[in-house]
Each structure stands twice: as C-alpha cells, then as structure tokens.
Design a protein around this motif. Sequence first.
Motif, short mmCIF file in Angstrom:
data_model
loop_
_atom_site.label_atom_id
_atom_site.label_comp_id
_atom_site.label_asym_id
_atom_site.label_seq_id
_atom_site.Cartn_x
_atom_site.Cartn_y
_atom_site.Cartn_z
N ASP A 63 33.37 39.81 29.69
CA ASP A 63 32.87 39.31 30.79
C ASP A 63 33.25 38.70 31.92
O ASP A 63 32.71 38.74 33.19
CB ASP A 63 32.06 38.03 30.11
CG ASP A 63 31.03 38.39 28.98
OD1 ASP A 63 30.40 39.67 29.05
OD2 ASP A 63 30.48 37.70 28.20
N ALA A 64 34.65 38.10 31.73
CA ALA A 64 35.49 37.57 32.83
C ALA A 64 35.96 38.86 33.60
O ALA A 64 36.09 38.77 34.83
CB ALA A 64 36.78 36.97 32.13
N PHE A 65 35.95 39.99 33.19
CA PHE A 65 36.26 41.08 33.91
C PHE A 65 35.49 41.37 35.07
O PHE A 65 35.78 41.67 36.11
CB PHE A 65 36.57 42.34 33.20
CG PHE A 65 37.06 43.74 33.80
CD1 PHE A 65 38.20 44.08 34.16
CD2 PHE A 65 36.09 44.58 34.11
CE1 PHE A 65 38.69 44.90 35.14
CE2 PHE A 65 36.27 45.63 34.78
CZ PHE A 65 37.53 46.03 35.26
N PHE A 66 33.97 41.15 34.82
CA PHE A 66 33.12 41.49 35.66
C PHE A 66 32.72 40.32 36.76
O PHE A 66 31.85 40.36 37.23
CB PHE A 66 31.92 41.96 34.94
CG PHE A 66 32.06 43.16 33.96
CD1 PHE A 66 32.17 44.51 34.62
CD2 PHE A 66 32.25 43.01 32.59
CE1 PHE A 66 32.51 45.64 34.10
CE2 PHE A 66 32.39 44.25 31.96
CZ PHE A 66 32.50 45.54 32.54
N ASP A 67 33.45 39.27 36.49
CA ASP A 67 33.23 38.06 37.32
C ASP A 67 33.91 38.46 38.74
O ASP A 67 34.96 38.02 39.14
CB ASP A 67 33.96 37.02 36.63
CG ASP A 67 33.97 35.72 37.51
OD1 ASP A 67 33.16 35.66 38.57
OD2 ASP A 67 34.69 34.61 37.29
N CYS A 68 33.08 38.76 39.76
CA CYS A 68 33.54 39.26 41.07
C CYS A 68 33.71 38.07 41.80
O CYS A 68 34.97 38.07 42.59
CB CYS A 68 32.30 40.05 41.64
SG CYS A 68 32.03 41.59 41.29
N HIS A 69 33.30 36.76 41.73
CA HIS A 69 33.75 35.60 42.34
C HIS A 69 35.19 35.14 41.95
O HIS A 69 35.95 34.86 42.84
CB HIS A 69 32.78 34.53 42.11
CG HIS A 69 31.46 34.68 42.56
ND1 HIS A 69 31.14 34.75 44.21
CD2 HIS A 69 30.30 34.78 42.29
CE1 HIS A 69 29.80 35.13 44.43
NE2 HIS A 69 29.54 35.10 43.32
N GLY A 70 35.50 35.04 40.64
CA GLY A 70 36.69 34.96 40.10
C GLY A 70 37.73 35.86 40.62
O GLY A 70 38.88 35.27 41.01
N TRP A 71 37.48 37.36 40.56
CA TRP A 71 38.24 38.13 41.23
C TRP A 71 38.65 38.08 42.66
O TRP A 71 39.72 38.12 43.30
CB TRP A 71 38.07 39.76 40.89
CG TRP A 71 38.23 39.85 39.33
CD1 TRP A 71 37.42 40.44 38.42
CD2 TRP A 71 39.64 40.30 38.93
NE1 TRP A 71 38.18 40.76 37.33
CE2 TRP A 71 39.54 40.72 37.69
CE3 TRP A 71 40.96 40.35 39.42
CZ2 TRP A 71 40.25 41.13 36.97
CZ3 TRP A 71 41.95 40.84 38.79
CH2 TRP A 71 41.71 41.13 37.51
N GLN A 72 37.62 37.66 43.61
CA GLN A 72 37.50 37.34 44.77
C GLN A 72 38.70 36.16 45.14
O GLN A 72 39.53 36.22 46.24
CB GLN A 72 36.31 37.11 45.34
CG GLN A 72 36.43 36.68 47.08
CD GLN A 72 35.61 37.32 47.66
OE1 GLN A 72 34.70 38.49 47.24
NE2 GLN A 72 35.47 37.40 49.38
N ALA A 73 38.70 35.00 44.53
CA ALA A 73 39.59 34.09 44.67
C ALA A 73 40.89 34.52 44.28
O ALA A 73 41.74 33.92 44.95
CB ALA A 73 38.90 32.83 43.67
N TRP A 74 41.10 35.22 43.19
CA TRP A 74 42.17 35.66 42.78
C TRP A 74 43.03 36.58 43.90
O TRP A 74 43.99 36.46 44.26
CB TRP A 74 42.39 36.51 41.62
CG TRP A 74 43.50 37.04 41.02
CD1 TRP A 74 44.43 36.44 40.36
CD2 TRP A 74 43.80 38.51 41.34
NE1 TRP A 74 45.41 37.52 40.47
CE2 TRP A 74 45.15 38.71 40.60
CE3 TRP A 74 43.21 39.59 42.00
CZ2 TRP A 74 45.88 39.99 40.81
CZ3 TRP A 74 44.03 40.72 42.28
CH2 TRP A 74 45.21 40.92 41.36
N LEU A 75 42.02 37.42 44.57
CA LEU A 75 42.74 38.26 45.64
C LEU A 75 43.09 37.53 46.79
O LEU A 75 43.93 38.01 47.54
CB LEU A 75 41.32 39.30 46.02
CG LEU A 75 41.79 40.66 46.84
CD1 LEU A 75 43.03 41.44 46.21
CD2 LEU A 75 40.63 41.41 47.03
#
Length: 131
Positions: free
Chosen positions: A6-18
């Motif tokens: 589920d965390a893999f598909f968390d676009c907001h989390g990945w955006q913050a990471w990016l």
Amino acid sequence: MGFMSDAFFDCHGWQAWLERAGMPPASAAIGLLQREDHSARCGTLLLLSSHAEGCRVALREYNEAPGDDVAVLLVADADSFAMLRGEGLEKLPGMIRQGRLHAFMLKTLDELEAVGLADFVEDLGLVFPRH
C-alpha cells in the motif's frame, strides 16, 4: 495487500520523498516497478519526474513496457522500496550492488544526457562501456 505494498502506491509520500531528494530537473521520468509486476509483465508503474515547475509522481498501468517517457526503470520488492523511501537516494547504489534493486537503462548514454539523467545514472554507480 499489506502495508508495504500500500505504501508503494502512496503518491503523496513519494512526492515528499522526491522533493527531499532534490532530484535535478529532467525531461524523462524514472519508473519504479515492483518485482512481481515486472515478472508478470503487467501491473502498476510509479513514475517519478522532476521538472523546472517541481516534482511530480504518477501511477500508470504497466503492460510489458514502461513507455517512451521513462529513461530508467528501477525494479525491487516492496521491502526494498520501503527502505529506499525511508532512507533516500544515497541507498540506491548499495541496493543495486546487493541485488536488492535492479536498474534498467532504457535510453543510451547520449539520450540520458539529453534528458538530464546522466548524472543520476552515474551516481548509481552504473557505467556505460565506451567504444
């Protein structure tokens, strides 16, 4: 699906990471694909892109090919992606050396330079033979 998937598909989390990672602007994307989707040749591809206007993360259907706008494809299991997202880009080279993550260059070195991702590939510790 468990928490890791589920965390893999968390676009907001990945955006913050990016945004924290400080990716340089590039005209092509980096694709992240879970190992089981790569093996099945279908699934969901996570696209990371960084433009002058800012970072963008999107999901796309993966059906045997990531698309012409993807220059680098990173394939790993959910645990490895969770580690990457938790610890940052500096973990990538070690994960590649350990075989936890596989990087596929979908463009030539000249094309990677043209789209702005040659330094990213070099930072991964990957080399292109020069003839």
